[in-house]
Design a protein around this motif. Structure first.
Motif, PDB file in Angstrom:
ATOM      1  N   TRP A   1      14.865   6.049 -42.638  1.00  0.00           N
ATOM      2  CA  TRP A   1      14.150   4.833 -42.943  1.00  0.00           C
ATOM      3  C   TRP A   1      14.877   3.618 -42.404  1.00  0.00           C
ATOM      4  CZ3 TRP A   1       9.431   3.633 -44.051  1.00  0.00           C
ATOM      5  CH2 TRP A   1       9.150   2.329 -44.430  1.00  0.00           C
ATOM      6  N   ASN A   2      16.187   3.712 -42.232  1.00  0.00           N
ATOM      7  CA  ASN A   2      16.958   2.574 -41.714  1.00  0.00           C
ATOM      8  C   ASN A   2      16.432   2.124 -40.357  1.00  0.00           C
ATOM      9  OD1 ASN A   2      18.583   2.604 -43.989  1.00  0.00           O
ATOM     10  ND2 ASN A   2      20.122   3.898 -43.030  1.00  0.00           N
ATOM     11  N   LYS A   3      16.040   3.071 -39.544  1.00  0.00           N
ATOM     12  CA  LYS A   3      15.506   2.736 -38.221  1.00  0.00           C
ATOM     13  C   LYS A   3      14.186   1.984 -38.345  1.00  0.00           C
ATOM     14  CE  LYS A   3      17.749   6.708 -36.141  1.00  0.00           C
ATOM     15  NZ  LYS A   3      17.572   7.970 -35.452  1.00  0.00           N
ATOM     16  N   VAL A   4      13.341   2.411 -39.271  1.00  0.00           N
ATOM     17  CA  VAL A   4      12.057   1.746 -39.482  1.00  0.00           C
ATOM     18  C   VAL A   4      12.296   0.326 -39.984  1.00  0.00           C
ATOM     19  CG1 VAL A   4       9.933   1.742 -40.849  1.00  0.00           C
ATOM     20  CG2 VAL A   4      10.794   3.886 -39.885  1.00  0.00           C
ATOM     21  N   GLU A   5      13.187   0.179 -40.943  1.00  0.00           N
ATOM     22  CA  GLU A   5      13.454  -1.165 -41.480  1.00  0.00           C
ATOM     23  C   GLU A   5      14.003  -2.099 -40.413  1.00  0.00           C
ATOM     24  OE1 GLU A   5      13.719  -1.972 -45.980  1.00  0.00           O
ATOM     25  OE2 GLU A   5      15.570  -1.027 -45.312  1.00  0.00           O
ATOM     26  N   LYS A   6      14.842  -1.581 -39.546  1.00  0.00           N
ATOM     27  CA  LYS A   6      15.380  -2.405 -38.462  1.00  0.00           C
ATOM     28  C   LYS A   6      14.248  -2.906 -37.572  1.00  0.00           C
ATOM     29  CE  LYS A   6      18.490  -2.344 -34.539  1.00  0.00           C
ATOM     30  NZ  LYS A   6      19.251  -1.556 -33.614  1.00  0.00           N
ATOM     31  N   ILE A   7      13.331  -2.018 -37.228  1.00  0.00           N
ATOM     32  CA  ILE A   7      12.190  -2.396 -36.386  1.00  0.00           C
ATOM     33  C   ILE A   7      11.294  -3.395 -37.112  1.00  0.00           C
ATOM     34  CG2 ILE A   7      10.086  -1.537 -35.281  1.00  0.00           C
ATOM     35  CD1 ILE A   7      11.702   1.096 -34.762  1.00  0.00           C
ATOM     36  N   LEU A   8      11.040  -3.160 -38.396  1.00  0.00           N
ATOM     37  CA  LEU A   8      10.219  -4.090 -39.164  1.00  0.00           C
ATOM     38  C   LEU A   8      10.846  -5.488 -39.153  1.00  0.00           C
ATOM     39  CD1 LEU A   8       9.231  -1.942 -42.299  1.00  0.00           C
ATOM     40  CD2 LEU A   8       7.816  -2.502 -40.312  1.00  0.00           C
ATOM     41  N   LYS A   9      12.139  -5.544 -39.359  1.00  0.00           N
ATOM     42  CA  LYS A   9      12.832  -6.833 -39.377  1.00  0.00           C
ATOM     43  C   LYS A   9      12.759  -7.510 -38.011  1.00  0.00           C
ATOM     44  CE  LYS A   9      17.128  -9.030 -40.712  1.00  0.00           C
ATOM     45  NZ  LYS A   9      18.450  -8.877 -41.290  1.00  0.00           N
ATOM     46  N   GLU A  10      13.005  -6.744 -36.953  1.00  0.00           N
ATOM     47  CA  GLU A  10      12.960  -7.302 -35.596  1.00  0.00           C
ATOM     48  C   GLU A  10      11.582  -7.871 -35.267  1.00  0.00           C
ATOM     49  OE1 GLU A  10      14.072  -3.990 -33.137  1.00  0.00           O
ATOM     50  OE2 GLU A  10      16.215  -4.244 -33.545  1.00  0.00           O
ATOM     51  N   ARG A  11      10.553  -7.241 -35.799  1.00  0.00           N
ATOM     52  CA  ARG A  11       9.180  -7.646 -35.490  1.00  0.00           C
ATOM     53  C   ARG A  11       8.555  -8.513 -36.584  1.00  0.00           C
ATOM     54  NH1 ARG A  11       6.967  -1.942 -32.949  1.00  0.00           N
ATOM     55  NH2 ARG A  11       8.660  -1.707 -31.456  1.00  0.00           N
ATOM     56  N   SER A  12       9.358  -8.895 -37.557  1.00  0.00           N
ATOM     57  CA  SER A  12       8.890  -9.716 -38.681  1.00  0.00           C
ATOM     58  C   SER A  12       7.687  -9.088 -39.385  1.00  0.00           C
ATOM     59  CB  SER A  12       8.550 -11.134 -38.211  1.00  0.00           C
ATOM     60  OG  SER A  12       9.682 -11.757 -37.667  1.00  0.00           O
ATOM     61  N   LEU A  13       7.784  -7.782 -39.611  1.00  0.00           N
ATOM     62  CA  LEU A  13       6.737  -7.046 -40.315  1.00  0.00           C
ATOM     63  C   LEU A  13       7.213  -6.690 -41.717  1.00  0.00           C
ATOM     64  CD1 LEU A  13       5.670  -4.555 -37.498  1.00  0.00           C
ATOM     65  CD2 LEU A  13       4.387  -6.546 -38.289  1.00  0.00           C
ATOM     66  N   THR A  14       6.284  -6.592 -42.635  1.00  0.00           N
ATOM     67  CA  THR A  14       6.598  -6.189 -43.999  1.00  0.00           C
ATOM     68  C   THR A  14       6.120  -4.762 -44.243  1.00  0.00           C
ATOM     69  OG1 THR A  14       4.476  -6.974 -44.822  1.00  0.00           O
ATOM     70  CG2 THR A  14       6.312  -8.565 -44.821  1.00  0.00           C
ATOM     71  N   ILE A  15       6.571  -4.196 -45.345  1.00  0.00           N
ATOM     72  CA  ILE A  15       6.085  -2.876 -45.728  1.00  0.00           C
ATOM     73  C   ILE A  15       4.585  -2.946 -45.981  1.00  0.00           C
ATOM     74  CG2 ILE A  15       6.135  -1.164 -47.581  1.00  0.00           C
ATOM     75  CD1 ILE A  15       9.137  -1.460 -47.654  1.00  0.00           C
ATOM     76  N   TYR A  16       4.134  -4.045 -46.568  1.00  0.00           N
ATOM     77  CA  TYR A  16       2.702  -4.221 -46.806  1.00  0.00           C
ATOM     78  C   TYR A  16       1.929  -4.159 -45.494  1.00  0.00           C
ATOM     79  CZ  TYR A  16      -1.720  -6.422 -47.968  1.00  0.00           C
ATOM     80  OH  TYR A  16      -3.057  -6.694 -48.107  1.00  0.00           O
ATOM     81  N   LYS A  17       2.420  -4.853 -44.470  1.00  0.00           N
ATOM     82  CA  LYS A  17       1.745  -4.867 -43.162  1.00  0.00           C
ATOM     83  C   LYS A  17       1.773  -3.463 -42.545  1.00  0.00           C
ATOM     84  CE  LYS A  17      -0.086  -6.649 -39.448  1.00  0.00           C
ATOM     85  NZ  LYS A  17      -1.487  -7.008 -39.369  1.00  0.00           N
ATOM     86  N   LEU A  18       2.911  -2.776 -42.644  1.00  0.00           N
ATOM     87  CA  LEU A  18       3.003  -1.409 -42.128  1.00  0.00           C
ATOM     88  C   LEU A  18       2.024  -0.503 -42.860  1.00  0.00           C
ATOM     89  CD1 LEU A  18       4.401   0.576 -40.181  1.00  0.00           C
ATOM     90  CD2 LEU A  18       6.111   0.964 -41.976  1.00  0.00           C
ATOM     91  N   SER A  19       1.862  -0.724 -44.142  1.00  0.00           N
ATOM     92  CA  SER A  19       0.897   0.040 -44.922  1.00  0.00           C
ATOM     93  C   SER A  19      -0.509  -0.144 -44.368  1.00  0.00           C
ATOM     94  CB  SER A  19       0.951  -0.412 -46.391  1.00  0.00           C
ATOM     95  OG  SER A  19      -0.093   0.173 -47.123  1.00  0.00           O
ATOM     96  N   LYS A  20      -0.872  -1.371 -44.063  1.00  0.00           N
ATOM     97  CA  LYS A  20      -2.194  -1.656 -43.516  1.00  0.00           C
ATOM     98  C   LYS A  20      -2.358  -1.061 -42.119  1.00  0.00           C
ATOM     99  CE  LYS A  20      -3.722  -3.757 -47.031  1.00  0.00           C
ATOM    100  NZ  LYS A  20      -4.619  -3.015 -47.892  1.00  0.00           N
ATOM    101  N   MET A  21      -1.281  -1.062 -41.337  1.00  0.00           N
ATOM    102  CA  MET A  21      -1.330  -0.538 -39.970  1.00  0.00           C
ATOM    103  C   MET A  21      -1.463   0.988 -39.949  1.00  0.00           C
ATOM    104  SD  MET A  21       1.728  -2.942 -38.434  1.00  0.00           S
ATOM    105  CE  MET A  21       1.851  -2.140 -36.840  1.00  0.00           C
ATOM    106  N   THR A  22      -0.884   1.652 -40.960  1.00  0.00           N
ATOM    107  CA  THR A  22      -0.820   3.115 -40.954  1.00  0.00           C
ATOM    108  C   THR A  22      -1.839   3.780 -41.872  1.00  0.00           C
ATOM    109  OG1 THR A  22       0.827   3.107 -42.727  1.00  0.00           O
ATOM    110  CG2 THR A  22       1.663   3.144 -40.451  1.00  0.00           C
ATOM    111  N   GLY A  23      -2.295   3.052 -42.878  1.00  0.00           N
ATOM    112  CA  GLY A  23      -3.144   3.673 -43.888  1.00  0.00           C
ATOM    113  C   GLY A  23      -2.338   4.419 -44.940  1.00  0.00           C
ATOM    114  N   ILE A  24      -1.011   4.294 -44.886  1.00  0.00           N
ATOM    115  CA  ILE A  24      -0.125   4.907 -45.878  1.00  0.00           C
ATOM    116  C   ILE A  24       0.080   3.879 -46.986  1.00  0.00           C
ATOM    117  CG2 ILE A  24       2.172   5.869 -46.297  1.00  0.00           C
ATOM    118  CD1 ILE A  24       2.294   6.482 -43.247  1.00  0.00           C
ATOM    119  N   SER A  25      -0.013   4.321 -48.224  1.00  0.00           N
ATOM    120  CA  SER A  25       0.093   3.361 -49.319  1.00  0.00           C
ATOM    121  C   SER A  25       1.438   2.654 -49.331  1.00  0.00           C
ATOM    122  CB  SER A  25      -0.148   4.047 -50.672  1.00  0.00           C
ATOM    123  OG  SER A  25       0.990   4.782 -51.065  1.00  0.00           O
ATOM    124  N   ASP A  26       1.395   1.427 -49.786  1.00  0.00           N
ATOM    125  CA  ASP A  26       2.589   0.601 -49.926  1.00  0.00           C
ATOM    126  C   ASP A  26       3.623   1.320 -50.791  1.00  0.00           C
ATOM    127  OD1 ASP A  26       3.849  -1.773 -51.792  1.00  0.00           O
ATOM    128  OD2 ASP A  26       3.485  -2.465 -49.734  1.00  0.00           O
TER     129      ASP A  26
END
Length: 66
Positions: A1-26
């Motif tokens: 998950w550390n890799k995902v969080e690094k990418i989210l931070k670099e791209r200014s994305l939140t877990i909520y936004k990733l949830s919407k992008m993937t269809g995976i619940s928050d």
């Protein structure tokens, strides 16, 4: 998950936004972050696709020499 969080931070994305992008619940994504569970292959593919990265980029390589 550390890799995902690094990418989210670099791209200014939140877990909520990733949830919407993937269809995976928050909540499921937060469980991955807190290491209560690991993503299924299907969810790992959804995360990689949403972040436009290679699935291998999410893998943690095992060191068989240990």
């Amino acid at each position: 998950w550390n890799k995902v969080e690094k990418i989210l931070k670099e791209r200014s994305l939140t877990i909520y936004k990733l949830s919407k992008m993937t269809g995976i619940s928050d909540n499921t994504l937060r469980n991955y972050r807190s290491k209560h569970s690991k993503p299924s292959f299907t969810n790992a593919c959804k995360i990689a696709d949403a972040l436009n990265i290679n699935l291998d980029d999410l893998r943690e390589r095992s060191n068989f020499n240990d």
